[in-house]
Design a protein around this motif. Structure first.
Motif, short mmCIF file in Angstrom:
data_model
loop_
_atom_site.label_atom_id
_atom_site.label_comp_id
_atom_site.label_asym_id
_atom_site.label_seq_id
_atom_site.Cartn_x
_atom_site.Cartn_y
_atom_site.Cartn_z
N PRO A 1 0.53 -1.60 -0.17
CA PRO A 1 -0.23 -0.07 -0.01
C PRO A 1 1.11 1.59 0.16
O PRO A 1 2.08 1.20 0.68
N ASN A 2 0.42 2.06 -0.64
CA ASN A 2 1.30 3.52 -1.21
C ASN A 2 0.94 4.64 0.06
O ASN A 2 -0.39 5.32 -0.51
N THR A 3 0.80 4.57 1.66
CA THR A 3 1.17 4.93 2.03
C THR A 3 1.67 6.14 3.17
O THR A 3 1.56 6.44 3.69
N ALA B 1 -10.50 4.60 2.29
CA ALA B 1 -11.42 4.03 1.87
C ALA B 1 -10.65 3.06 0.10
O ALA B 1 -9.12 4.36 -0.40
N GLY B 2 -11.19 2.06 -0.44
CA GLY B 2 -10.54 1.72 -1.10
C GLY B 2 -9.23 0.22 -0.39
O GLY B 2 -9.05 0.50 0.54
N ASP B 3 -7.77 -0.14 -1.62
CA ASP B 3 -7.55 -1.42 -1.15
C ASP B 3 -6.30 -0.71 -0.60
O ASP B 3 -6.14 -1.02 0.32
N VAL B 4 -5.90 0.66 -0.25
CA VAL B 4 -5.59 1.32 0.61
C VAL B 4 -5.57 0.63 2.35
O VAL B 4 -4.56 0.89 3.19
N TYR C 1 -9.84 -8.16 0.53
CA TYR C 1 -10.50 -7.88 -0.40
C TYR C 1 -10.24 -7.24 -1.94
O TYR C 1 -9.80 -8.50 -3.03
N ARG C 2 -9.58 -6.09 -1.39
CA ARG C 2 -9.09 -5.78 -2.94
C ARG C 2 -9.34 -5.94 -4.09
O ARG C 2 -9.50 -6.57 -4.45
N GLN C 3 -11.19 -5.02 -3.86
CA GLN C 3 -11.27 -5.55 -5.76
C GLN C 3 -12.03 -4.56 -5.60
O GLN C 3 -12.19 -3.43 -5.12
N ALA C 4 -12.67 -4.00 -6.94
CA ALA C 4 -12.97 -2.78 -7.68
C ALA C 4 -14.36 -2.56 -6.63
O ALA C 4 -14.64 -0.95 -6.27
N ILE C 5 -15.00 -3.79 -6.85
CA ILE C 5 -16.18 -3.13 -6.72
C ILE C 5 -16.43 -3.00 -4.31
O ILE C 5 -16.97 -2.37 -4.28
N THR C 6 -15.44 -3.93 -3.79
CA THR C 6 -15.29 -3.11 -2.75
C THR C 6 -14.34 -2.07 -2.07
O THR C 6 -14.86 -0.75 -1.68
N ALA C 7 -13.73 -1.67 -2.96
CA ALA C 7 -13.20 -0.78 -2.95
C ALA C 7 -13.98 0.95 -3.21
O ALA C 7 -13.86 1.76 -2.55
N ALA C 8 -14.47 1.13 -4.61
CA ALA C 8 -15.63 1.94 -4.54
C ALA C 8 -16.77 1.84 -3.42
O ALA C 8 -17.23 2.69 -3.40
C1 LIG Z 1 -3.84 -6.67 -11.96
C2 LIG Z 1 -4.68 -7.09 -11.36
C3 LIG Z 1 -6.40 -6.94 -11.96
C4 LIG Z 1 -7.55 -7.25 -11.12
N1 LIG Z 1 -8.39 -7.36 -11.19
C5 LIG Z 1 -9.44 -7.47 -11.10
C6 LIG Z 1 -11.45 -7.57 -11.03
O1 LIG Z 1 -10.66 -8.30 -11.74
N2 LIG Z 1 -11.73 -7.67 -10.49
C7 LIG Z 1 -12.05 -6.57 -9.34
O2 LIG Z 1 -13.41 -6.42 -8.65
N3 LIG Z 1 -10.79 -6.27 -8.54
C8 LIG Z 1 -9.32 -6.00 -9.13
N4 LIG Z 1 -8.59 -5.58 -9.59
C9 LIG Z 1 -8.20 -4.74 -7.95
C10 LIG Z 1 -8.68 -4.15 -7.83
O3 LIG Z 1 -8.27 -3.20 -9.47
C11 LIG Z 1 -8.81 -2.98 -7.21
O4 LIG Z 1 -9.38 -3.15 -6.49
C12 LIG Z 1 -9.35 -1.21 -7.25
O5 LIG Z 1 -8.28 -0.88 -8.01
C13 LIG Z 1 -9.12 -0.58 -6.30
O6 LIG Z 1 -9.15 0.40 -5.90
P1 LIG Z 1 -8.57 2.00 -5.51
O7 LIG Z 1 -9.67 3.11 -5.75
O8 LIG Z 1 -8.54 1.56 -3.80
O9 LIG Z 1 -7.26 1.54 -5.78
P2 LIG Z 1 -6.43 2.45 -6.95
O10 LIG Z 1 -6.65 1.63 -8.68
O11 LIG Z 1 -4.79 1.55 -6.95
O12 LIG Z 1 -5.80 3.95 -7.37
C14 LIG Z 1 -5.76 4.81 -6.62
C15 LIG Z 1 -4.82 5.91 -7.17
O13 LIG Z 1 -4.75 6.41 -6.48
C16 LIG Z 1 -3.30 7.35 -7.06
N5 LIG Z 1 -2.03 7.20 -6.18
C17 LIG Z 1 -1.32 6.74 -5.64
N6 LIG Z 1 -0.48 7.81 -5.04
C18 LIG Z 1 -0.75 8.83 -4.89
C19 LIG Z 1 -0.22 10.30 -4.73
N7 LIG Z 1 1.09 10.03 -3.58
N8 LIG Z 1 -0.89 11.48 -4.71
C20 LIG Z 1 -1.90 11.02 -5.90
N9 LIG Z 1 -2.73 9.74 -5.98
C21 LIG Z 1 -2.04 8.88 -6.12
C22 LIG Z 1 -2.66 6.24 -7.75
O14 LIG Z 1 -2.14 5.99 -9.25
C23 LIG Z 1 -4.43 5.57 -8.64
O15 LIG Z 1 -5.25 5.45 -9.66
C24 LIG Z 1 -7.12 -5.89 -9.95
C25 LIG Z 1 -6.19 -5.58 -9.91
C26 LIG Z 1 -4.94 -5.92 -10.47
C27 LIG Z 1 -3.35 -5.23 -9.95
#
Ligand SMILES: Cc1cc2nc3c(=O)[nH]c(=O)nc-3n(C[C@H](O)[C@H](O)[C@H](O)COP(=O)(O)OP(=O)(O)OC[C@H]3O[C@@H](n4cnc5c(N)ncnc54)[C@H](O)[C@@H]3O)c2cc1C
Length: 148
Positions: A81-83, A114-117, A122-129
């Motif tokens: 996690p980028n924290t 919020a989100g993966d961080v 779970y780290r999924q798109a739907i849970t992040a949203a």
């Molecule tokens: C290969 C792969 C396949 C996946 N497949 C699926 C799938 O099939 N189904 C599913 O539900 N999920 C899937 N996921 C997981 C899904 O992509 C994540 O759960 C989701 O994108 C998390 O959303 P988020 O907004 O929390 O984080 P992210 O999408 O990671 O967004 C974080 C954003 O913050 C930005 N950021 C980071 N640091 C900083 C900073 N210091 N300043 C400003 N901006 C910053 C980043 O550039 C990024 O744009 C997959 C992930 C990967 C890697």
């Protein structure tokens, strides 16, 4: 497994000599005729022309190098996690994930996560949203309550 729906051949380059995934998932990968595993190796270079990927260079743990022609490269090397930016400001767990309660409140009033961080499980798109929506609603409530 997912990529085998679109590609005729998948090569997994794996740094160790075994997988850590569940036995059933390992079995599915290892018995899939489209998948080949290259153990004890890592990708050191991605090769390509100005338009597309053409191959990779691989180094194995014994130090020998080889090349493999391919049309695409997908990275899957774990999650960090980028924290760092929050160290000393917000509570993080031992792996660096932001700590939030079930209403997405961090330890700092008015700051929400919020989100993966903040989600090691779970780290999924739907849970992040979903947590993004929760955090946004909590932020709106916080701002309304602190308007003055
Ligand atoms: C290969 C792969 C396949 C996946 N497949 C699926 C799938 O099939 N189904 C599913 O539900 N999920 C899937 N996921 C997981 C899904 O992509 C994540 O759960 C989701 O994108 C998390 O959303 P988020 O907004 O929390 O984080 P992210 O999408 O990671 O967004 C974080 C954003 O913050 C930005 N950021 C980071 N640091 C900083 C900073 N210091 N300043 C400003 N901006 C910053 C980043 O550039 C990024 O744009 C997959 C992930 C990967 C890697």
């Amino acid at each position: 497994m997912f990529l085998t729906k679109f590609a005729s051949k998948i090569t997994i380059i794996h740094r160790k000599d075994s997988f850590r995934a569940s036995k059933i998932m390992q079995q599915r990968v290892l018995t899939n005729p489209k998948i080949k595993v290259v153990w004890n190796s890592e990708v050191v270079e991605i090769l390509g022309d100005s338009k597309k990927v053409t191959g990779i260079k691989i180094k194995n743990t014994a130090g020998s190098r080889s090349s493999l022609a391919c049309n695409g490269v997908f990275l899957a090397i774990g999650h960090v996690p980028n924290t760092k930016v929050f160290v000393g400001k917000l509570n993080l767990d031992e792996k660096g994930y932001l700590q939030a309660d079930r209403f997405m409140h961090t330890n700092l009033p008015g700051v929400f996560a919020a989100g993966d961080v903040q989600d090691i499980r779970y780290r999924q798109a739907i849970t992040a949203a979903g947590t993004g929506c929760q955090a946004a609603m909590e932020a709106e409530k916080y701002l309304a309550e602190h308007e003055k």
